[in-house]
Design an enzyme around this catalytic site. Structure first.
Site, PDB file in Angstrom:
ATOM      1  N   ASN A   1      15.314  33.501   9.902  1.00 25.75           N
ATOM      2  CA  ASN A   1      14.410  33.731  10.866  1.00 25.75           C
ATOM      3  C   ASN A   1      14.861  34.810  11.708  1.00 25.75           C
ATOM      4  OD1 ASN A   1      13.249  33.552  13.766  1.00 25.75           O
ATOM      5  ND2 ASN A   1      11.976  31.722  12.665  1.00 25.75           N
TER       6      ASN A   1
ATOM      7  N   HIS B   1       9.376  34.823  10.051  1.00 22.23           N
ATOM      8  CA  HIS B   1      10.056  33.326  10.082  1.00 22.23           C
ATOM      9  C   HIS B   1      11.169  33.544   8.674  1.00 22.23           C
ATOM     10  CE1 HIS B   1       6.821  30.518  12.209  1.00 22.23           C
ATOM     11  NE2 HIS B   1       7.308  31.563  12.565  1.00 22.23           N
TER      12      HIS B   1
ATOM     13  N   GLU C   1      11.563  32.029   5.857  1.00 26.53           N
ATOM     14  CA  GLU C   1      10.958  32.063   4.671  1.00 26.53           C
ATOM     15  C   GLU C   1      10.164  33.360   4.317  1.00 26.53           C
ATOM     16  OE1 GLU C   1      10.320  27.529   5.831  1.00 26.53           O
ATOM     17  OE2 GLU C   1      10.222  29.646   6.824  1.00 26.53           O
TER      18      GLU C   1
ATOM     19  N   SER D   1      11.581  22.355   7.030  1.00 21.59           N
ATOM     20  CA  SER D   1      10.097  22.250   6.395  1.00 21.59           C
ATOM     21  C   SER D   1       9.330  23.180   6.752  1.00 21.59           C
ATOM     22  CB  SER D   1       9.761  20.865   6.769  1.00 21.59           C
ATOM     23  OG  SER D   1       8.246  20.819   6.182  1.00 21.59           O
TER      24      SER D   1
ATOM     25  N   CYS E   1       6.263  25.840   8.147  1.00 22.99           N
ATOM     26  CA  CYS E   1       5.154  25.800   9.041  1.00 22.99           C
ATOM     27  C   CYS E   1       3.865  26.221   8.333  1.00 22.99           C
ATOM     28  CB  CYS E   1       5.120  26.864  10.210  1.00 22.99           C
ATOM     29  SG  CYS E   1       5.327  28.443   9.506  1.00 22.99           S
TER      30      CYS E   1
ATOM     31  N   CYS F   1       3.858  29.996   6.534  1.00 23.81           N
ATOM     32  CA  CYS F   1       5.017  29.771   5.503  1.00 23.81           C
ATOM     33  C   CYS F   1       4.421  29.067   4.281  1.00 23.81           C
ATOM     34  CB  CYS F   1       6.325  29.693   5.837  1.00 23.81           C
ATOM     35  SG  CYS F   1       7.127  30.565   7.009  1.00 23.81           S
TER      36      CYS F   1
ATOM     37  N   ASP G   1       8.535  29.752  18.712  1.00 25.24           N
ATOM     38  CA  ASP G   1       8.486  29.751  17.187  1.00 25.24           C
ATOM     39  C   ASP G   1       7.438  29.116  16.380  1.00 25.24           C
ATOM     40  OD1 ASP G   1      10.288  30.915  15.172  1.00 25.24           O
ATOM     41  OD2 ASP G   1      10.393  28.934  14.228  1.00 25.24           O
TER      42      ASP G   1
END
Length: 149
Positions: free
Chosen positions: A44, A55, A57, A80, A82, A85, A145
Site C-alpha cells: 500500500n 492499495h 494489490e 482481504s 477491498c 482490488c 484507506d
C-alpha cells in the site's frame, strides 16, 4: 491448506506490509506468482505516493507490468481485498487469491468466489497483529484507506 509455496509468497507480502508500516503507510502487502516464480510484489503506497488507489494489490499489479494472461497465477495479500482490488482481480482473471487475514477487515472474499476465483484464507497471526496494531495507532488513516468516516 497452504502449500510451502503459498507460505513463501504470503511471507513476502507480509514483508512488504511491514516495510509500508515502517514508511508510515498502511501495512498491506501483496505478491503475485506463477507457480514458484515471483512476478512482482508491492505494498500500500497511498500515504507515501499520495495516490488514493495505490492499495497493496494495485501496487503489486502495477509493478508486474503488462501480462498477456494471469491464468495460473496466484495473488497473495496480507488483508482481504477491498471492492476496488477485488474488481481488479476479477477483471484480470486472476484465478487464485491467498488472503493473510480477514479479521480486521472482512473485504470481499465471497465476491471473488462468486466470480470463479479460488480463495484461501490463511488466518495468519502476524498479518492479523500488524493490521490490528496499525488500526489502533492510526484509526483516521485506516478509515481514510477504506473510505469510511
Amino acid at each position: 491448506m497452504l502449500t510451502e509455496t503459498d507460505k513463501k509468497f504470503l511471507a513476502l507480502a507480509y514483508q512488504e506490509a511491514k516495510a509500508g508500516y515502517g514508511e508510515g503507510g498502511c501495512p498491506i502487502g501483496a505478491s503475485l506468482a506463477s507457480g514458484d516464480e515471483l512476478i512482482a510484489s508491492g505494498r500500500n503506497q497511498r500515504v507515501q505516493e499520495g495516490d488514493p488507489i495505490a492499495h497493496g494489490e494495485m501496487d503489486c499489479l502495477r509493478k508486474a507490468g503488462r501480462q498477456r494472461t494471469y491464468k495460473g497465477m496466484t495473488l497473495y495479500t496480507t488483508l482481504s481485498p477491498c471492492m476496488m482490488c477485488s474488481g481488479t482481480i476479477v477483471q484480470f482473471g486472476i484465478e487464485r487469491v491467498v488472503i493473510g487475514e480477514a479479521e480486521n477487515f472482512e473485504g470481499n472474499p465471497q465476491f471473488l468466489r462468486d466470480h470463479g476465483c479460488e480463495v484461501l484464507l490463511a488466518h495468519d497471526p502476524d498479518c492479523i497483529a500488524l493490521m490490528k496494531k496499525f488500526i489502533e495507532e492510526k484509526p483516521e488513516l485506516w478509515l481514510e484507506d477504506i473510505s469510511e468516516d
